[in-house]
Design a protein around this motif. Structure first.
Motif, PDB file in Angstrom:
ATOM      1  N   ARG A  13       1.203  -6.259  -1.973  1.00 25.76           N
ATOM      2  CA  ARG A  13       0.711  -6.879  -3.207  1.00 25.76           C
ATOM      3  C   ARG A  13      -0.255  -8.014  -2.905  1.00 25.76           C
ATOM      4  O   ARG A  13      -1.164  -8.289  -3.680  1.00 25.76           O
ATOM      5  N   GLY A  33      -2.279  -7.956  -0.421  1.00 23.60           N
ATOM      6  CA  GLY A  33      -3.462  -7.395   0.222  1.00 23.60           C
ATOM      7  C   GLY A  33      -3.333  -7.172   1.714  1.00 23.60           C
ATOM      8  O   GLY A  33      -4.348  -7.016   2.397  1.00 23.60           O
ATOM      9  N   ASP A  44      -3.197  -5.398   5.017  1.00 17.89           N
ATOM     10  CA  ASP A  44      -3.513  -4.099   5.618  1.00 17.89           C
ATOM     11  C   ASP A  44      -2.355  -3.611   6.490  1.00 17.89           C
ATOM     12  O   ASP A  44      -2.080  -2.417   6.541  1.00 17.89           O
ATOM     13  N   ASP A  67      -6.021  10.555  -1.695  1.00 13.85           N
ATOM     14  CA  ASP A  67      -6.181  10.025  -3.047  1.00 13.85           C
ATOM     15  C   ASP A  67      -4.974   9.198  -3.483  1.00 13.85           C
ATOM     16  O   ASP A  67      -5.128   8.164  -4.143  1.00 13.85           O
ATOM     17  N   VAL A  76      -5.222   5.816  -1.693  1.00 15.83           N
ATOM     18  CA  VAL A  76      -6.303   5.007  -2.275  1.00 15.83           C
ATOM     19  C   VAL A  76      -5.824   4.421  -3.594  1.00 15.83           C
ATOM     20  O   VAL A  76      -6.012   3.236  -3.872  1.00 15.83           O
ATOM     21  N   ARG A  77      -5.171   5.242  -4.393  1.00 11.77           N
ATOM     22  CA  ARG A  77      -4.635   4.767  -5.684  1.00 11.77           C
ATOM     23  C   ARG A  77      -3.583   3.690  -5.459  1.00 11.77           C
ATOM     24  O   ARG A  77      -3.555   2.685  -6.179  1.00 11.77           O
ATOM     25  N   TRP A  87      -3.421   1.571  -3.039  1.00 12.26           N
ATOM     26  CA  TRP A  87      -4.118   0.334  -2.699  1.00 12.26           C
ATOM     27  C   TRP A  87      -4.718  -0.308  -3.948  1.00 12.26           C
ATOM     28  O   TRP A  87      -4.649  -1.519  -4.127  1.00 12.26           O
ATOM     29  N   ASN A  88      -5.273   0.518  -4.816  1.00 15.06           N
ATOM     30  CA  ASN A  88      -5.921  -0.007  -6.021  1.00 15.06           C
ATOM     31  C   ASN A  88      -4.945  -0.610  -7.021  1.00 15.06           C
ATOM     32  O   ASN A  88      -5.321  -1.523  -7.765  1.00 15.06           O
ATOM     33  N   ILE A  89      -3.712  -0.120  -7.044  1.00 12.86           N
ATOM     34  CA  ILE A  89      -2.724  -0.641  -8.006  1.00 12.86           C
ATOM     35  C   ILE A  89      -1.696  -1.552  -7.341  1.00 12.86           C
ATOM     36  O   ILE A  89      -0.694  -1.915  -7.963  1.00 12.86           O
ATOM     37  N   ARG A  90      -1.939  -1.938  -6.126  1.00 15.07           N
ATOM     38  CA  ARG A  90      -0.951  -2.701  -5.351  1.00 15.07           C
ATOM     39  C   ARG A  90      -0.439  -3.943  -6.065  1.00 15.07           C
ATOM     40  O   ARG A  90       0.712  -4.316  -5.914  1.00 15.07           O
ATOM     41  N   HIS A  94       0.321  -4.297  -9.082  1.00 12.24           N
ATOM     42  CA  HIS A  94       1.205  -3.970 -10.195  1.00 12.24           C
ATOM     43  C   HIS A  94       2.526  -3.343  -9.754  1.00 12.24           C
ATOM     44  O   HIS A  94       3.347  -2.993 -10.595  1.00 12.24           O
TER      45      HIS A  94
END
Length: 108
Positions: free
Chosen positions: A14, A16, A18, A52, A55-56, A58-61, A63
């Motif tokens: 959450r 960020g 890596d 995919d 990637v998703r 990572w993009n919603i991490r 929440h």
């Protein structure tokens, strides 16, 4: 991986991290790949779905709740990507040609 360790990794994700993302990736990549492969019957398609999903993730991490396991979330996302893949295949010209050929064979 214990639920406590996964919760810690989710908190780090959450923020960020890596490193946390990579640890979670290593934990779930094989399971998601074989789940996707079972339905797609294509290594390339299965890899794309897994890509995919992560990637998703990572993009919603920001929440994601740290009190939950990621496994159900990841598999629901994979299921949605599988459904979308099937829909695009059904609407493709190649699939239409395949169905026509099948109908010709069965009509003989």
């Amino acid at each position: 991986m214990s639920s406590t360790e996964e919760s810690r990794l989710i908190l780090e994700l959450r923020s960020g991290s890596d490193k946390a993302f990579n640890a979670l990736y290593q934990r779930y990549v094989s399971q998601l790949y074989y789940f996707s492969l079972r339905y797609t019957k294509s290594a390339c398609d299965a890899e794309e779905i897994v890509h995919d999903v992560f990637v998703r993730l990572w993009n919603i991490r920001g929440h994601i709740k740290s009190t939950e396991s990621l496994r159900p979330l990841l598999f629901v996302m994979a299921k949605h990507y599988l459904i979308n893949a099937f829909r695009s295949n059904v609407n493709s010209c190649v699939y239409e040609d395949y169905l026509r050929d099948c109908l010709k064979i069965s009509a003989k």
